[in-house]
Write a protein that holds these residues in place. Structure first.
Motif, mmCIF file in Angstrom:
data_model
loop_
_atom_site.group_PDB
_atom_site.id
_atom_site.type_symbol
_atom_site.label_atom_id
_atom_site.label_comp_id
_atom_site.label_asym_id
_atom_site.label_seq_id
_atom_site.Cartn_x
_atom_site.Cartn_y
_atom_site.Cartn_z
ATOM 1 N N ALA A 85 4.320 6.117 -6.878
ATOM 2 C CA ALA A 85 5.036 5.549 -5.733
ATOM 3 C C ALA A 85 6.229 6.252 -5.197
ATOM 4 O O ALA A 85 6.535 6.187 -4.115
ATOM 5 N N ASP A 86 7.016 6.922 -6.193
ATOM 6 C CA ASP A 86 8.211 7.685 -5.565
ATOM 7 C C ASP A 86 7.765 8.814 -4.644
ATOM 8 O O ASP A 86 8.598 9.075 -3.864
ATOM 9 N N ALA A 87 6.691 9.464 -4.960
ATOM 10 C CA ALA A 87 6.179 10.441 -4.081
ATOM 11 C C ALA A 87 5.592 9.992 -2.685
ATOM 12 O O ALA A 87 5.174 10.896 -1.876
ATOM 13 N N ALA A 88 5.461 9.116 -2.625
ATOM 14 C CA ALA A 88 4.565 8.388 -1.301
ATOM 15 C C ALA A 88 5.254 8.498 -0.063
ATOM 16 O O ALA A 88 6.777 8.650 -0.164
ATOM 17 N N ILE A 125 0.871 -1.147 -0.032
ATOM 18 C CA ILE A 125 -0.034 0.195 -0.120
ATOM 19 C C ILE A 125 0.929 1.454 0.093
ATOM 20 O O ILE A 125 1.827 1.284 0.692
ATOM 21 N N SER A 126 0.780 2.180 -0.844
ATOM 22 C CA SER A 126 1.271 3.555 -0.794
ATOM 23 C C SER A 126 0.255 4.218 -0.472
ATOM 24 O O SER A 126 -0.845 4.540 -0.357
ATOM 25 N N ALA A 127 0.780 5.417 0.410
ATOM 26 C CA ALA A 127 0.176 6.322 1.244
ATOM 27 C C ALA A 127 0.772 7.685 0.993
ATOM 28 O O ALA A 127 2.072 8.125 0.869
ATOM 29 N N TRP A 128 -0.115 8.713 0.791
ATOM 30 C CA TRP A 128 0.228 10.299 0.543
ATOM 31 C C TRP A 128 -0.566 11.168 1.671
ATOM 32 O O TRP A 128 -1.668 10.770 1.797
ATOM 33 N N THR A 129 0.021 12.000 2.223
ATOM 34 C CA THR A 129 -0.610 13.070 3.158
ATOM 35 C C THR A 129 -1.100 13.988 2.402
ATOM 36 O O THR A 129 -0.577 14.540 1.148
ATOM 37 N N HIS A 130 -2.177 14.874 2.795
ATOM 38 C CA HIS A 130 -2.565 16.035 1.876
ATOM 39 C C HIS A 130 -1.877 17.124 1.998
ATOM 40 O O HIS A 130 -1.759 17.784 0.960
#
Length: 675
Positions: free
Chosen positions: A644-647, A614-619
């Motif tokens: 995915a690189d920015a996750a 699972i990849s996750a990003w904050t707002h």
């Protein structure tokens, strides 16, 4: 349903009322209905004979008498009415026309009677199956209680099972320990033989499977069947015996393909795939459970091959090193009972197109790097990149010719017998709720493989993926969210957003899932064009299983938080969750105070396409401002930004390990400084 009425006996001076064929059929239906009503009643299926010995005997006698009267009536109808009509029609003229009209009417009546008797036959078969299963449950209870005479009861039950499955049955009594006796029950097909030793003591119970074919014995089948008997699971043992009997019959019908040997080839293929994947992953079995083609647990659940393609994170990280070692060596006896595990069990089913079966010289489909194919054997080696493990190329055996090429170039080739209208089918246990993208992906994988190995006209029709509750129109389909919720916590669908209260650590909060959006189906089986479909199909299934686990975590409460007074704590956080119909593997969530209408903290989760993570990003990382409706702001984020690189690495790792939205929310609120 009322009990069937006996025909009124004839008395002196009063003739017996005439009974039509319809009367006899209705009486048969009444007897069948009596069985069904009794079997469906609470507590009805409790003994060997749910109706009681006297009632069963009475029903059997009544049924036999009704059948005899029906046969006599039909014979009389044939010999008198039909014969007289045939004579009139042969004479010609007006009588023939009348006879023809009456004969046409009679034919319609006969057709209606045939439909009715077919229904009666199906009902009787269903009743027979219910009675047989009820008897099996009674035998299981007797074995579990250790009652006297249970050994004799099991011997009789095995004899009945053999008769039902079309197997030969033999018994041999030998002296056992302590002056007792050990009875060996042999259940024999044409190719496979199962010997069951039954004695007075539990340690004298043994099972041995052998084959007439020149095949290496696998003691894991013995252990599997023995576990069923020792657990008192008579019907489970019979299901395994039925699988072996079916393989036996197919092998007799198609000796060149030898379905038993081909089943062992599939099992060896799964083991070889696992071996190569482990080598590419440096022996990391935990990583294999997330990226590979499943853990090959041969003869762990069925008489044939199976693989555990998904293990929930809570279970996966709760296993000890010793248990992981036993899983890797296929020796963990209770692996079949791991909670939440998802399985693929491989079997053979009839197919609309012909498939190639390996010759005897090829023990498996997946081969190692040093293997060289012999052109004379009719097979070639096809390289296939692994869909999830980078740098791993797998090699599979395929036919050198398509079916049409072989018919044109080698019409008299003996290997023609290896092309059969049967295919390997992966059955999902339990069924997997899936979105349309997963279903289309599986069909595309299987169809592409068929196009490589089949003639173009044979590959034109894509294989159908078995689906439960399959809708005729997309708008009629249930949603994936509803299917997942029903599978983990059945509840009536009121149309309102799904909402549940959770407690993890010191935080109590509510999780509310926005209105369901993703249309879904429950996949029950996947027909394979080739065994090289397995890695790609498993990758798609595992991705869907991870997403389903995330969605399911919204519904199932994870704990109960109590205050100092002992009362349940009031939720202090509110979590809003949203799924996307256009991106069915993405979940947006917003965390805010339960009484706070202001801005919250937003997170985007997405299940990887190839690797089961699972990849996750904050707002903040996505540039979303702190507006009042953060979910709407997250929905406007471009898919190009979700790379995915920015996750976020730590957040992604927590999401991948926990696979739970409540667990992730707990981490977000407990360790905000780690973002």
């Amino acid at each position: 349903m009322a009990e069937p009425q006996e025909p009124m006996p004839a008395t002196a001076g009063v003739p017996r009322p005439p009974r039509s064929v319809g009367d006899e059929i209705r009486e048969l239906q009444a007897i069948v209905g009596l069985f069904q009503d009794q079997l469906g009643a609470p507590g009805g299926v409790v003994n060997l004979h749910p109706l009681g010995a006297a009632n069963v005997e009475k029903a059997q006698v009544a049924f036999g008498q009704a059948c005899a009267r029906l046969r006599a009536g039909l014979a009389s109808y044939r010999d008198t009415t039909l014969a007289s009509w045939a004579g009139l029609m042969a004479a010609g003229g007006e009588p023939a026309a009348a006879a023809s009209y009456r004969a046409a009417t009679a034919m319609r009546e006969v057709s209606e009677m045939r439909r009715t008797t077919d229904v009666v036959h199906e009902d009787m078969a269903a009743c027979q199956a219910l009675l047989f299963d009820a008897a099996g449950d009674a035998v299981s209870r007797t074995l579990g209680d250790g009652r006297a005479g249970s050994a004799r009861l099991l011997i009789e039950r095995l004899a009945a099972s053999a008769k039902r499955l079309g197997l030969a049955h033999y018994t041999d009594v030998q002296p056992g320990r302590d002056g007792g006796e050990v009875t060996t029950v042999t259940l024999a097909g044409s190719v496979s033989v199962v010997d069951v030793d039954i004695g007075a003591n539990a340690d004298e119970l043994k099972v041995k499977v052998s084959y007439v074919l020149d095949m290496e014995h696998d003691s894991r089948i013995d252990a599997l069947m023995l576990r069923r008997l020792r657990a008192g699971d008579v019907r489970g043992f019979e299901r395994l015996l039925g699988e072996m009997a079916a393989l036996d019959k197919l092998t007799v019908a198609h000796p060149a393909a030898s379905f038993i040997r081909s089943t062992f080839a599939v099992a060896a293929t799964l083991a070889e795939i696992q071996r190569q994947e482990l080598a590419a992953l440096d022996g990391d079995l935990v990583e294999l459970a997330r990226s590979g083609s499943g853990i090959a647990l041969l003869f762990m659940r069925h008489a044939g091959p199976a693989t555990m393609y998904y293990l929930p994170a809570a279970v996966r990280y709760g296993l000890t090193a010793e248990q992981w070692g036993s899983l890797g060596s296929n020796t963990l006896e209770d692996a079949a009972e791991l909670p939440g595990a998802r399985w693929l069990s491989f079997a053979w089913e009839p197919s609309s197109t012909e498939h190639f079966f390996l010759p005897e010289t090829c023990p498996r489909h997946c081969v190692d790097a040093e293997y060289m194919a012999d052109a004379a054997s009719g097979v070639r080696v096809v390289a296939s990149p692994h869909p999830a493990i980078r740098g791993l190329e797998m090699r599979f055996l395929e036919p050198t010719h398509t079916r049409k090429q072989q018919q044109q170039e080698q019409p008299d080739d003996a290997s023609d017998q290896l092309w059969l209208r049967y295919a390997a089918v992966a059955r999902l246990e339990p069924e997997l709720p899936a979105c349309a993208m997963t279903v289309r992906g599986i069909v595309a994988v299987v169809s592409a493989s068929a196009a490589d190995g089949e003639a173009p006209d044979q590959a034109a029709e894509p294989p159908s993926v078995g689906r439960l509750d399959s809708p005729r129109l997309l708008d009629d389909a249930p949603t994936l969210e509803q299917l997942v919720r029903a599978s983990c916590a059945p509840a009536p669908d009121t149309g309102a957003p799904f909402k549940a209260t959770h407690s993890v650590g010191k935080h109590a909060f509510t999780v509310e899932l926005d209105s369901p959006q993703i249309r879904g189906w429950s996949i029950s089986r996947v027909p394979l064009a080739s065994m090289r479909n397995v890695p790609a199909v498993v990758s798609l299934l595992r991705r869907q299983a991870i997403f389903n686990e995330l969605v399911a975590s919204c519904f199932s409460a994870t704990g109960t938080s109590l205050s100092a007074s002992g009362a349940a704590a009031e939720p202090v956080l509110a979590v809003a969750v949203k799924t996307h119909a256009g991106d069915p593997f993405r979940i947006d969530l917003c965390v805010r105070g339960a009484a706070d209408d202001g801005a919250g903290q937003g997170v985007v989760l997405r299940v990887d396409e190839t690797r089961s993570g699972i990849s996750a990003w904050t707002h903040q990382a996505l540039g979303v401002g702190g507006g009042s409706d953060i979910l709407a702001a997250l929905a406007a984020v471009s898919p190009a930004a979700l790379t995915a690189d920015a996750a976020h690495p730590k957040l992604s790792r927590v999401a991948s390990i926990g696979v739970s939205i409540p667990t992730l929310v707990h981490w977000l609120t407990s360790y905000p400084d780690r973002l």
